[in-house]
Design an enzyme around this catalytic site. Sequence first.
Site, PDB file in Angstrom:
ATOM      1  N   LYS A  82      -5.958 -13.187  30.487  1.00 43.00           N
ATOM      2  CA  LYS A  82      -4.754 -13.735  31.130  1.00 43.00           C
ATOM      3  C   LYS A  82      -4.130 -12.656  31.996  1.00 43.00           C
ATOM      4  O   LYS A  82      -4.074 -11.481  31.594  1.00 43.00           O
ATOM      5  CB  LYS A  82      -3.774 -14.210  30.051  1.00 43.00           C
ATOM      6  N   SER A 157       1.575 -21.537  28.985  1.00 42.99           N
ATOM      7  CA  SER A 157       1.405 -20.797  30.216  1.00 42.99           C
ATOM      8  C   SER A 157      -0.007 -20.224  30.402  1.00 42.99           C
ATOM      9  O   SER A 157      -0.388 -19.904  31.520  1.00 42.99           O
ATOM     10  CB  SER A 157       2.404 -19.647  30.253  1.00 42.99           C
ATOM     11  N   SER A 181       2.277 -21.060  24.264  1.00 41.31           N
ATOM     12  CA  SER A 181       1.482 -20.831  25.476  1.00 41.31           C
ATOM     13  C   SER A 181      -0.003 -20.617  25.246  1.00 41.31           C
ATOM     14  O   SER A 181      -0.767 -20.559  26.203  1.00 41.31           O
ATOM     15  CB  SER A 181       2.043 -19.641  26.254  1.00 41.31           C
TER      16      SER A 181
END
Lengths: 498, 497, 98
Positions: A82, A157, A181
């Site tokens: 990420k 997210s 997330s």
Amino acid sequence: MSADDLLFTSGARAIARSVNRRERSAADIAEAVRVALPERDRDLGAYLTLTPDLMRQHARRVDERIAAGETLPLAGVPVAIKDNMCLRGTRTTCGSKMLENWIAPYTATAVGRLLAAGALPIGKTNMDEFAMGSSCENSALRTTRNPYDFDRVPGGSSGGSAAAVGAELATLALGSDTGGSIREPAAFCNVVGFKPTYGRVSRYGLIAFASSLDQIGPFARTVEDAALAYDAIAGYDPLDATSLNAPNEPTADALRTDLRGMRVGIVKEFGTADLGPAIHAAYAQAYADLAALGAELVEVELPTAKYGLATYYLIAPAECSSNLARFDGVRYGLRVDGADVGEMYEKTRAAGFGDEVKRRILIGTYALSSGYYDAYYVKAQKARTAIADDFKRAFARCDLIASPAASTPAFTFNAKSDPVAMYLMDYYTIPVSLAGLPALSVPCGAVVPEDGTRPMPLGLQLAAPLFSERLLLGAAHAYERATQHALKLPRPQIAKAP
Amino acid sequence: MISERSSVPPADAAAKYEAVIGIECHVELKTASKMFCGCPNAFGGEPNTQVCPVCLALPGALPVPNAAAIEHMIRAGLAFDCAIPAFSKFDRKNYFYPDMPKDYQISQYDMPLTQGGVVRYWLADGTLRECRLTRIHLEEDTGKSTHAGSGDGRIAGSTYSLVDFNRAGVPLMECVSDPDIRSADEAVAFLDALKRTFVQLGISDVKMEEGSLRCDANVSLRLRGAAEYGTKTEIKNMNSFRSVHRAIQSEIERQTGLLERGERIIQETRGWDEAGGVTHSMRSKEKAHDYRYFPDPDLVPMEIDAATVERVRAALPELPIARYERYVDAYKLSVAQATQLVDNASLAEYFDRAVDSAKSPAGVLNFVLGDLSRLANESGIEVAHSKVTPEALAELVALTDAKTINSKVAKDVLVRLWNDGGSAKAIVQADGLAQVSDPAAVGAFVDAALAANPKSVADFAAGKENALKFLIGQVMKASRGTANPALVETVLRDRMR
Amino acid sequence: MASDRIDVRHVAKLARLALTESEVLRYGSQLAGLLTFVDELRGLDTEHVGATAQVVESRNVTRPDVVGPCLSREDALAGAPQAQNGFFRVPKIIAAAE
């Protein structure tokens, strides 16, 4: 075995085994990924940055280490990271214009550990800006699509990481979870997403959203692979004062095949009837499957869980308002010039941050400001205690708590224009985050949304007491092994329909 | 900026009011590394060479507190009888400034490491005073901005600034006093007390010229005898103890003038202008700062248990105030002598060791503040590091006090000890330097001198006292300084009667 | 003003965010909505509940006072929007009392 088969469908354990046995070199895997990846990600949009050179360097190093007699738990396993985790020499954007061109000069502890275990970094994945969002639509840099329906969001997210693993563009991925997330996008993308106990994985090098909640965790296509990745990244880090200084018990060897003797709590306040008959039926079946594996289902109460969202949307923004102050145009990142330094700050931050980030900075600043601190911030901290206490009481009566991971399956782009409607996606995950508990989402079926034509995956959230990662992953493995929901959906999309 | 030149008010006006002063000072702690990261805590260095992801506030970096800095705080707290609360935590103080990397400062808000306490100090005339402390808390320093384009390096008129983060993250303690100080003299004496205590504890170098001590003062006036405080102003930008004194004095005079003219004091921050010798208003139109303090979620609380406190307490050295009182009370040193010793800890320790052996504080003091200090100054070698051991000095003092040697010989022996080391007694014995007080032996020296200097004998008989001094000198010379000078004079007078 | 619940302009000033007029209106109403949403917390009795700042229960986590490596100056300044002679350069600072 073709490169595609190995990379895009094999699990981490299988890849590592073949590389450790020198049946295949890490260099070959890196080359296959390098060649295939740009095309495969063109329409999906999971990655913001690909790191082929770094991947090749790591592959060479892995091959050398294996030649020297080492065995590496993630030898040659291609991983996605990420884009809120620093990787030295690599662009690290947080999905924001603010850091669009920032090159991290150091590597996050968790990333460093993953790579030291033999993993190969494919690249950095898309995300909601500064990890604020539940759909990946808040990325300022790219649109990521749901691999099961390109008209739908991958969740957020950590949407890029979830989509990459779901679409078989990475074997493993790292995400971060503040209020859901990892778990929500995992549910949306038909993969396993695991948020460890707060403090288990170092946050050093994870660009902070809400420090008391942020936690790094893995995405994988199986619980076993998630456990392997977790074992590689977990453990005390002297660079993170909130990291737990406790021995780390490996989880990959704790995987169970049944749930006999285990009590699974079903939360009275988390009824699924309001979610529609199809979803309601899917979760009822999931709970029944747990029971069929030998678990005793018990009803538990979390009377304060309904305050979770309100609590979270005060605490997380308060912390974020302070954490994101450093993006001021002085030392790195975007700068928009101004006549004086104050004007430069205001213009830089206005141009660098997107809507959702600004909203959270504003509400957080407000909650901490003079005259409102006690009414909002302190009140939320107390509510947090009450919620954590509720979980403690509940876990006196059960070993695990089962619930939906998200309120709906993946929704279409622009479906949630009202911020609060978006926040409601995390209704089930947020209370767990506030209590710091380990939790994961494991695929548990699929439903065809009312506004769609394809079946979209659902995730079952399993939460455990603090530090009970072994118990949690072991039980999730038993459920996954018995149900195999992830494999029941058609192969994911990787290109737009013609 | 508004400048008000203060004219000195008449003495009776000054006598009417009492100043009420509180001090806030920031002291950089002496540690090897910074407060929350491993960068060196060192003054100077090329700009931005002592920085890392943490102190540069790079995205993702996290602070971890320096254990030594926390222990320094406990030492400071115990030195001033502060309470060391069992529970303490770090908070974030949020405000934007270019030399503050995170745009918040890690500080302590409502649960500092020390609370309360009292600083006991003395004035130049020996008066003892006390000033209560509100608290001492731990925080981190900021970087440094250099203002360019204004010609004089000042912020006013500058067109841009250059920032160096080498200092960012250096451990800093903030000491906040109660408003117990009543004059500029007391303020400086209070700061002296802080300084010598921190130096003695080894927790700071307290070099104001390097910015390792920075202080602000809150000043208000009230009619003598009044119970309520007047409106205060906060004075900033004082960069030496001298400027603290001048700034407070100037502010007292300015406020006195205002009150005498029937004007109001405005609560505000005022900057000290060293060159102009006045304070300037630093009023800004912005609203009062709202620092939005909250507990730093990157850090965990501190719990200081009683055993830790006792361990630190047991290791505390004798504190300057205790040493001062011992010197003045037990050894009867003057304020100036005691202060001189207390401010030079290694000399004071040397003094104490010599006194322990010699049991004669006055005799030791004469050498330590006299010839020894002179020799130290001339050679650049500290007394404590010289070849003169405290034990050798004690011997020398004992020989002198017992009149075994006279003061002239003592000075010579000291120089020999300084150059070669060794024992005073051994030197005196080996060289036959002991004072000769045998009348027969002295008489022999005297007779020889009289015989050799008939003119001086005649001069003395004619009433010239100087001739006697000359003859004494001749005897001393002949005896290599060992003859007892008093006996020499007696015998001379006797012979020439 | 979009809302009498929150002075968006003042808060934006504290947060150093320049807002356009339309943003003031939009955020004003959205944030007022969010405040209404979080108002439900008033229904929770927390009189006898302590505040949780951190879920981890560890205490006294420190590091030894040991010097470690620094970034090279090149790395430190690599991301700087404007650097000069080894310093970070910023526009003029308007003096303000702290």
